[in-house]
Design an enzyme around this catalytic site. Structure first.
Site, PDB file in Angstrom:
ATOM      1  CG  HIS A  38      81.063  82.175  35.224  1.00  0.00           C
ATOM      2  ND1 HIS A  38      81.396  83.500  35.237  1.00  0.00           N
ATOM      3  CD2 HIS A  38      81.054  81.775  36.525  1.00  0.00           C
ATOM      4  CE1 HIS A  38      81.566  83.891  36.487  1.00  0.00           C
ATOM      5  NE2 HIS A  38      81.374  82.868  37.297  1.00  0.00           N
ATOM      6  CG  HIS A  82      86.053  83.855  39.096  1.00  0.00           C
ATOM      7  ND1 HIS A  82      85.764  83.457  37.801  1.00  0.00           N
ATOM      8  CD2 HIS A  82      84.904  83.682  39.781  1.00  0.00           C
ATOM      9  CE1 HIS A  82      84.514  83.065  37.730  1.00  0.00           C
ATOM     10  NE2 HIS A  82      83.962  83.186  38.915  1.00  0.00           N
ATOM     11  CD  GLU A 115      80.536  76.952  38.341  1.00  0.00           C
ATOM     12  OE1 GLU A 115      80.080  77.864  37.623  1.00  0.00           O
ATOM     13  OE2 GLU A 115      80.528  77.007  39.592  1.00  0.00           O
ATOM     14  CG  ASP A 168      82.794  81.457  42.122  1.00  0.00           C
ATOM     15  OD1 ASP A 168      82.706  82.414  41.347  1.00  0.00           O
ATOM     16  OD2 ASP A 168      82.232  80.360  41.917  1.00  0.00           O
ATOM     17  CG  ASP A 169      79.912  83.702  44.571  1.00  0.00           C
ATOM     18  OD1 ASP A 169      79.481  84.802  44.194  1.00  0.00           O
ATOM     19  OD2 ASP A 169      80.096  82.738  43.797  1.00  0.00           O
ATOM     20  CG  HIS A 186      80.588  86.287  41.231  1.00  0.00           C
ATOM     21  ND1 HIS A 186      79.991  86.468  40.005  1.00  0.00           N
ATOM     22  CD2 HIS A 186      81.313  85.149  41.124  1.00  0.00           C
ATOM     23  CE1 HIS A 186      80.321  85.465  39.208  1.00  0.00           C
ATOM     24  NE2 HIS A 186      81.133  84.643  39.856  1.00  0.00           N
TER      25      HIS A 186
HETATM   26  N1  HPA Z   1      78.745  81.462  39.409  1.00  0.00           N
HETATM   27  C1  HPA Z   1      78.012  81.926  38.406  1.00  0.00           C
HETATM   28  N2  HPA Z   1      77.335  83.038  38.472  1.00  0.00           N
HETATM   29  C2  HPA Z   1      77.388  83.741  39.589  1.00  0.00           C
HETATM   30  C3  HPA Z   1      78.123  83.317  40.668  1.00  0.00           C
HETATM   31  C4  HPA Z   1      78.838  82.110  40.574  1.00  0.00           C
HETATM   32  O1  HPA Z   1      79.527  81.676  41.515  1.00  0.00           O
HETATM   33  N3  HPA Z   1      77.989  84.234  41.627  1.00  0.00           N
HETATM   34  C5  HPA Z   1      77.196  85.184  41.127  1.00  0.00           C
HETATM   35  N4  HPA Z   1      76.827  84.897  39.902  1.00  0.00           N
HETATM   36 ZN    ZN Z   2      81.940  82.797  39.377  1.00  0.00          ZN
END
Ligand code: HPA
Ligand code: ZN
Length: 331
Positions: free
Chosen positions: A195, A15, A198, A276-277, A17
């Site tokens: 997603h 996961h 969350e 994630d990021d 992005h």
């Molecule tokens: N969550 C949801 N959407 C997203 C994310 C994230 O961390 N990064 C880019 N789009």
């Molecule tokens: Zn994400």
């Protein structure tokens, strides 16, 4: 005695992005080259500046403004994979959004994808990391834009684009609004994730399974609030792409020790770990492992089991899975 070497283990990440993995210095350099003023999205220390999830998404989209063509994505892909490989990630799945790669036009998307795959081949040769792509639609861009993303995904479905999913603002619209896009992707042979759980509660995880038919869930951690759902996830073998550091920074849980990943795992749910990021959330795969080791005393065997689940849930073909398995077993 906590095992301090867990950070060195080879890792599978499911996961990530793609644009969200862009180092802030990389985005600043592109902004400089293109004479775009992005100073408002950075803190004085150079990191990305955001207050909350909605603001994070707008900062993210501002950073994407300088990722204007295939060449920028080729450079981005090399930068991201060099960093992942430095964290001993041997296999990674990245979320790619046609919305940021040609705006949903199939011909433009093919050009972006060719550049990304080219860079992935170069990174595999240089750094030994294998990448596969999961096309994602952006929830707050709405169901019509999602259809264009799904058609891009369907047109390029194969050994490299192996899945379809949805990111974006989970508080906007319903999972079911995107059923057409997920059906389209499934019919094209793509594997599915979205997603949920969350910022949405357990009902969003149920919806993801019932309305979209996904086999993996991005995050999904708030399922822990509903014991029946936890049982269902375990029974169905749904895999959660858990991103603990991201959840802590965005305020879902105060710290790693309060994070439900260990409770979900102990209840028989298939959990995996991702970033994630990473630069947005001040994390890396090495840091995620270190923090989980400290919070729950997870050691090499725990992480080996976690990686085995992640590899089993990966959307790649069987030859690739076997190849990566060898890398995990004999690093
Ligand atoms: N969550 C949801 N959407 C997203 C994310 C994230 O961390 N990064 C880019 N789009
Ligand atoms: Zn994400």
């Amino acid at each position: 005695m906590p095992d301090r070497n867990v950070a060195d283990l080879p890792k599978v990440e499911l996961h990530l992005h793609h644009e969200g993995a862009a180092p802030p210095g990389f985005i600043r350099q592109l902004a400089h080259e293109k004479k775009v003023d992005l100073s408002g999205i950075f803190r004085p220390d150079g990191s990305y500046d955001f207050r909350d999830f909605a603001h994070f998404l707008s900062v993210y989209e501002a950073a994407c403004e300088v990722l204007t063509g295939p060449e920028e994505f080729r450079r981005l892909t090399l930068a991201v994979l060099e960093e992942s490989a430095a964290n001993d990630v041997v296999y990674s799945e990245t979320f790619l959004s046609p919305d940021f790669c040609g705006g949903g036009d199939v011909a433009a998307w093919r050009d972006y994808l060719a550049a990304i795959q080219d860079a992935a081949d170069e990174a595999e040769a240089k750094f030994g990391i294998t990448l596969r792509g999961v096309v994602t639609c952006v929830r707050h861009f709405g169901p019509e834009k999602a259809k264009a993303a799904a058609l891009c995904a369907a047109e390029t479905s194969g050994d490299w684009i192996t899945g379809f999913g949805m990111g974006g603002n989970e508080t906007v619209g319903m999972q079911g609004d995107f059923a057409w896009s997920f059906d389209c992707a499934r019919e094209a042979g793509l594997r599915l994730t979205t997603h949920a759980g969350e910022f949405g509660g357990p009902e969003s995880v149920r919806d993801a399974i019932r309305k979209l038919g996904v086999e993996r869930i991005g995050h999904g951690v708030r399922a822990v609030e509903d014991p029946d759902l936890v049982h269902e996830l375990a029974d169905r073998g749904i895999t959660l792409e858990v991103c603990p550091g991201s959840n802590v920074v965005l305020g879902l849980y105060p710290d790693f020790s309060s994070h439900p990943i260990a409770r979900l795992r102990d209840a028989g749910v298939r959990v995996t770990v991702s970033t994630d990021d990473p630069p947005f959330f001040h994390t890396t795969m090495r840091r995620e492992y270190e923090m989980l080791n400290r919070a729950f005393d997870w050691g090499a065997e725990d992480f080996a089991a976690l990686n085995a689940i992640a590899l089993d849930a990966a959307f790649c073909d069987e030859d690739t899975r076997e190849r990566v398995k060898t890398r995990l077993e004999k690093p």
